[in-house]
Design an enzyme around this catalytic site. Sequence first.
Site, PDB file in Angstrom:
ATOM      1  N   GLU A 200       0.839  -1.192   0.000  1.00  0.00           N
ATOM      2  CA  GLU A 200       0.000   0.000   0.000  1.00  0.00           C
ATOM      3  C   GLU A 200       0.878   1.249   0.000  1.00  0.00           C
ATOM      4  OE1 GLU A 200      -2.260  -0.430   3.552  1.00  0.00           O
ATOM      5  OE2 GLU A 200      -0.657   0.274   4.858  1.00  0.00           O
ATOM      6  N   ASN A 235       8.755   0.367  12.378  1.00  0.00           N
ATOM      7  CA  ASN A 235       7.337   0.020  12.424  1.00  0.00           C
ATOM      8  C   ASN A 235       6.935  -0.687  13.710  1.00  0.00           C
ATOM      9  OD1 ASN A 235       6.937   0.935   9.661  1.00  0.00           O
ATOM     10  ND2 ASN A 235       8.054  -0.914   9.077  1.00  0.00           N
ATOM     11  N   GLU A 275      -7.117   0.436  13.496  1.00  0.00           N
ATOM     12  CA  GLU A 275      -5.978   1.329  13.359  1.00  0.00           C
ATOM     13  C   GLU A 275      -6.148   2.258  12.156  1.00  0.00           C
ATOM     14  OE1 GLU A 275      -2.251  -0.667  13.468  1.00  0.00           O
ATOM     15  OE2 GLU A 275      -2.631  -1.550  15.428  1.00  0.00           O
ATOM     16  N   GLU A 288      -5.923  -1.197   9.350  1.00  0.00           N
ATOM     17  CA  GLU A 288      -6.187  -2.603   9.623  1.00  0.00           C
ATOM     18  C   GLU A 288      -6.969  -2.717  10.913  1.00  0.00           C
ATOM     19  OE1 GLU A 288      -2.090  -3.710   9.781  1.00  0.00           O
ATOM     20  OE2 GLU A 288      -2.070  -3.741  11.971  1.00  0.00           O
ATOM     21  N   PHE A 348      20.055  -0.466  18.231  1.00  0.00           N
ATOM     22  CA  PHE A 348      18.913  -1.186  18.799  1.00  0.00           C
ATOM     23  C   PHE A 348      18.941  -2.678  18.469  1.00  0.00           C
ATOM     24  CE2 PHE A 348      17.639   3.211  18.350  1.00  0.00           C
ATOM     25  CZ  PHE A 348      17.066   3.488  19.586  1.00  0.00           C
TER      26      PHE A 348
END
Length: 668
Positions: A200, A235, A275, A288, A348
């Site tokens: 998308e 994300n 969401e 979603e 991270f």
Amino acid sequence: MFKKILIANRGEIACRVIKTAKKLGIATVAVYSDADRDALHVKMADEAVHIGPAPSNQSYIVIEKIIDAIRQTGADAVHPGYGFLSENSKFAEALDKEGVAFVGPPVGAIEAMGDKITSKKLAAEAGVSTVPGHMGLIEDAEEAVRISKSIGYPVMIKASAGGGGKGMRIAWNDAEAREGFQSSKNEAKSSFGDDRIFIEKFVTQPRHIEIQVLGDKHGTVLYLGERECSIQRRNQKVVEEAPSPFLDEATRKAMGEQAVALSKAVGYHSAGTVEFIVDGERNFYFLEMNTRLQVEHPVTELITGIDLVEEMIRVAAGEKLKIGQNDVKLNGWAIESRLYAEDPYRNFLPSIGRLTRYAPPEEGTQDDGSIIRNDTGVFEGGEISMYYDPMIAKLCTWAPTRDKAVEAMSAALDDFEVEGIGHNLPFLSAVMEHPRFQSGHITTAFIAEEWPEGFGGVVPSDQQARTLAAVAAFINHRIQKRAVLISGVLANHPRKVGRDWSVKLNGSGELTVTVKEDGSKTIVGFDDDTSLSITSNWLPGRSHAHFIVGGRRIGVKVQQNGSWLCLRWQGIDVKTYVRAPRTAELARLMPEKLPPDTSKMLLCPMPGVVTIIAVNAGDEVQEGQALATVEAMKMENVLRAERRGIVKRVAVEPGSSLAVDELIMEFE
């Protein structure tokens, strides 16, 4: 009501469900893999059943093993938590065949909404605004590139099943679309057993805002306000809050009503989350629906006073909701910080090992009226495994206003002690102290924009440096006084504690101070004739203490290591030396020890399993070229060449399990 609930999950969410079940007088059953034999959720449950090896695809997501555990224990209901089998319609069907209640939505809703492709089609049919994209299945990487071009870069490549940031990639060009498609498929298959992918449009400068819904089996569906989840990295949500500092009441109502309408369209009951992506003009687009409890549900519970797990259990038992939409009131502000076993100073990367120290702040109502809540699934002495999500805990604070909630979170993070593994506490503190976060002007690009080169720590301001210097001087003074008392007992000529000291904060220069006692206070003076008064309960050996510096109460993590101290406060992690003037003078003459040269080596940056070796000995590689892929904690990490070179030798093969800094390949 149910007599016994089996929790088909692990970690903090399993512990969370067990707490509510016990409150309702319901017996609990835990399931565990080899890696979780001594886990906290196993200790908390009334019964526990072993279900297999450590990898989740051999234990936690094997439906037959969960069904067998149900049969062994006679559980009459199953709560799936989130992740694993929580959005697996086949699992819900298997429970129904066994005559066991699923504490979640009906199978039809899971199939319709749990699948992101189907849910987007249904949302569009229902008139809900959706993000442009390709909702059909994608066969291969070349088709992914063609679709991405037709939509227009940037695009988001996403797994159809699951969530939690797994199986998601942003692509800005053909090469990234091709590579991202394959990585997303691999992660999706590993995490959810389903490698279907869709694409998308990626909305730039977006805010991620979600609506909590709750419905019963009698046709009632409510929305319980929203959560702002825009602080994300790769994300993966890092910080969430409720309500959103961006929404107005009209937008909140419109989003809530759309979420309810969509839920009713698929006959939804139980807790779920719709969401949305919201742009700067408050236009919102459906992303979603998660047909399960969300990781960040505690912030909704804190502002509504509704126990979502309890409501899920009651709904599954056939009870009606006892409240209506007009009864839902949003009270105050709540923030959640996700504490992860990942090293912010190493981009991270995941960290595993034993928690040699785990001491969260005390939960409950604080002196200032704020509330601290900590949902966790670990304990001091426990192991952080490479097989599962790296979350250690979810630290939450509540206060009447956002400013006070942020202030409470900042203090709570300073009071949280973790040792033995890499963790993101300093980074979370840095977010709380960041002016942009405090103002509420955030997007999902916040972390990438504010730390584009990665997180290298917080450089203290002049005032922060003085505060830490005063703390270091105070600690040194206490240590010196203790040494004097001991020497006084052993000798007839005890030494005296000096007043003049040099405090060096690595990366922030050196300060000359004087230290003297004034009644119950210690006064630390600086060479510009300013001073700070300081009192504390710190004693030698304590790893954390509260200090009142210049009238302000702060919590500081203290690590003693020979001749230096490591202090952590407000995201600042600094090595500190307190020396007598002559010692400091000599120390300035000492040469700096240089680290070994590893520029011609590719070292494994995290503990994990090598899944791909993309080059061979003798190959010429270019800057940015993929060299190897390492999977750790259900995430694929592509390792790339930092510069042009020739591969001298490859030291490992696909399937090799590596430790941190273990050699993967050498270059000429």
